[in-house]
Enzyme design. Structure first.
Site, short mmCIF file in Angstrom:
data_model
loop_
_atom_site.label_atom_id
_atom_site.label_comp_id
_atom_site.label_asym_id
_atom_site.label_seq_id
_atom_site.Cartn_x
_atom_site.Cartn_y
_atom_site.Cartn_z
N SER A 1 24.68 69.38 30.03
CA SER A 1 23.84 69.83 28.92
C SER A 1 24.19 71.25 28.50
O SER A 1 24.40 72.13 29.33
CB SER A 1 22.37 69.76 29.31
OG SER A 1 21.99 68.43 29.59
N GLU B 1 12.19 61.54 43.36
CA GLU B 1 12.28 60.76 44.59
C GLU B 1 13.06 61.53 45.66
O GLU B 1 12.66 61.59 46.84
CB GLU B 1 12.95 59.42 44.31
CG GLU B 1 12.12 58.46 43.45
CD GLU B 1 12.11 58.84 41.98
OE1 GLU B 1 11.26 58.30 41.25
OE2 GLU B 1 12.94 59.67 41.55
N GLU C 1 16.56 76.66 39.68
CA GLU C 1 16.47 75.85 38.46
C GLU C 1 15.15 75.09 38.43
O GLU C 1 14.49 75.00 37.39
CB GLU C 1 17.64 74.87 38.40
CG GLU C 1 17.60 73.93 37.21
CD GLU C 1 18.80 72.98 37.16
OE1 GLU C 1 18.71 71.98 36.43
OE2 GLU C 1 19.80 73.25 37.85
N THR D 1 16.09 64.44 41.11
CA THR D 1 15.07 63.42 40.87
C THR D 1 13.86 63.66 41.76
O THR D 1 13.96 64.16 42.89
CB THR D 1 15.61 62.01 41.15
OG1 THR D 1 15.86 61.87 42.56
CG2 THR D 1 16.90 61.75 40.38
N THR E 1 23.16 62.16 42.17
CA THR E 1 22.27 62.56 43.24
C THR E 1 23.06 62.92 44.50
O THR E 1 22.75 63.87 45.20
CB THR E 1 21.27 61.43 43.54
OG1 THR E 1 20.49 61.21 42.36
CG2 THR E 1 20.35 61.80 44.68
N GLY F 1 27.84 72.77 35.53
CA GLY F 1 28.74 71.65 35.74
C GLY F 1 28.62 71.09 37.15
O GLY F 1 29.39 71.48 38.04
N TYR F 2 27.66 70.19 37.35
CA TYR F 2 27.44 69.57 38.66
C TYR F 2 27.81 68.08 38.65
O TYR F 2 28.81 67.67 39.20
CB TYR F 2 25.98 69.72 39.09
CG TYR F 2 25.51 71.13 39.39
CD1 TYR F 2 26.39 72.14 39.74
CD2 TYR F 2 24.16 71.45 39.32
CE1 TYR F 2 25.95 73.42 40.02
CE2 TYR F 2 23.70 72.73 39.60
CZ TYR F 2 24.60 73.71 39.95
OH TYR F 2 24.16 74.97 40.23
#
Length: 392
Positions: free
Chosen positions: A161, A374, A243, A372, A135, A127-128
């Site tokens: 998820s 980037e 992760e 991401t 981001t 849960g972030y």
């Protein structure tokens, strides 16, 4: 650097492959094709129980926490073989959450959560992200307020998820709203069945289900706080590094490329055989070399973990490289298959059941899952090369 596995590691691979040959049944494969990993109580759940019975969820943990005391390389090789076989192996609960509990948790955290994780009985959703904190995770607003012997939690998480099939949330919350953004954050283990939790599905372009999860006056024991209050940012960033390493295992890349090479040897509708085309053979050769590079990157990260450090730069490089390689392999497959490559996953006449059509749709997820690409390029520039952060 030794690029070859030693005798003990090769013996471990043989043991894992023997297990997969015995337990990867047609019924399990059929359920995964039909439901992915979402169906609970069926073949996937039975398969996970067999992994837990062998102690393989905690195979590189200390024995006092329910583990087998093996190495990170053992875990990496197991995950690679499971991915090649297309079956569920250790998830982020095992690869990211549990190591942070081991490093930073209280003794009660360790005794309460680690043995059930090792047995496969506790599965965590991470849960972030929130609607206004993706981001820029330090902008999160989900609050946890201490009330006697409990924490009271209010807020929401998005892209949550696996929440619908998990037992707990590894939940990132704000516990001190007056502290600097990165300093007032904590992590709490929250049971999914706690009153006040609502899970709503969100579906991605690939068909993959994620969730938005709401917390309304959810009460959990104060002892569910992981480690120290307001120290959560350290735990979160460490878990994210782990992760990325878990997300970048090259097992599925090797399987996809092997399948693509086999397809390239078969005649197309016009009778041509792509494997006979020098230009296409060169593209296949480059992809094969890239998969080997990805494999060695995984070995490097596992070796660093065995040396006692959490790799940051290395797994960021690996995550960028493998996620973009996955997309290149999917592009290559669709170039090979032409219009047939556009037949929907599991559609009539789809080559390999539409595997590459689905891979094409799934691949973008890996470019932003776990951070991401980037942002990770900024991480590499700043932490790896000492460059200033953006805007400074």
């Amino acid at each position: 650097m030794d690029f070859e596995l030693d005798a003990g590691q090769r013996a471990w691979l043989a043991e894992v492959r023997e297990f997969l040959a015995e337990h990867t049944t047609p019924a399990l494969k059929a359920e995964i094709v039909e439901h992915g990993l979402e169906y609970q109580g069926g073949e996937v759940s039975a398969f996970r129980r067999k992994i837990g019975e062998r102690g393989w969820f905690g195979l590189n943990w200390p024995k006092e926490y329910g583990g087998l005391g093996l190495t990170a390389m053992h875990q990496h090789l197991l995950m690679s073989e499971f991915e090649y076989a297309g079956v569920p192996g250790p998830d982020l609960t095992v690869t990211s959450v549990a190591p942070m509990i081991m490093r930073h948790g209280t003794e009660q955290n360790k005794k309460e959560f680690l043995p059930p994780i090792a047995r496969g009985e506790i599965v965590c959703a991470v849960g972030y992200s929130e609607p206004n904190a993706g981001t820029d995770l330090a902008s999160l607003r989900t609050r946890a307020v201490r009330d006697g012997d409990e924490w009271v939690i209010n807020g929401s998480k998005i892209w949550n998820s696996g929440a619908q099939r998990s037992t707990h949330e590894w939940l990132c919350v704000r516990t001190d709203p007056e502290a600097p953004r990165h300093r007032g954050i904590s992590v709490i283990m929250v049971g999914i069945d706690s009153p006040g939790i609502e899970i709503r599905p969100l579906y991605a372009w690939s068909g993959y289900r994620t969730n938005e999860t709401f917390f309304n006056d959810v009460r959990v024991p104060a002892t569910n706080l992981v480690g120290e209050v307001n120290m959560g940012w350290t735990y979160i960033t460490g878990a994210l590094d782990l992760e990325r390493g878990a997300l970048t295992n090259a097992g599925d890349l090797r399987r996809a490329l092997n399948d693509l090479v086999a397809l390239a040897a078969m005649p197309l509708r016009d009778g041509s055989v792509p494997a006979f085309d020098p230009a296409f053979r060169r593209r296949l050769a480059q992809a094969d070399a890239d998969v080997e590079v990805a494999t060695l990157m995984g070995y490097e990260a596992a070796s660093l973990l065995d040396g006692g450090s959490i790799p940051t730069i290395e797994v960021s490089v690996e995550k960028i490289f493998t996620s973009e390689l996955r997309q290149r392999i999917a592009d290559l497959a669709l170039d090979l298959l032409g219009p047939d490559g556009l037949i929907a996953y599991r559609g009539p006449g789809a080559p390999l059941g539409g595997f590459f059509e689905r891979l094409y749709r799934v691949s973008p997820l890996m470019r932003f899952g776990g951070g991401t690409n980037e942002v990770l390029r900024d991480v590499i520039a700043q932490r790896g090369h000492g460059m200033p952060s953006y805007g400074r």
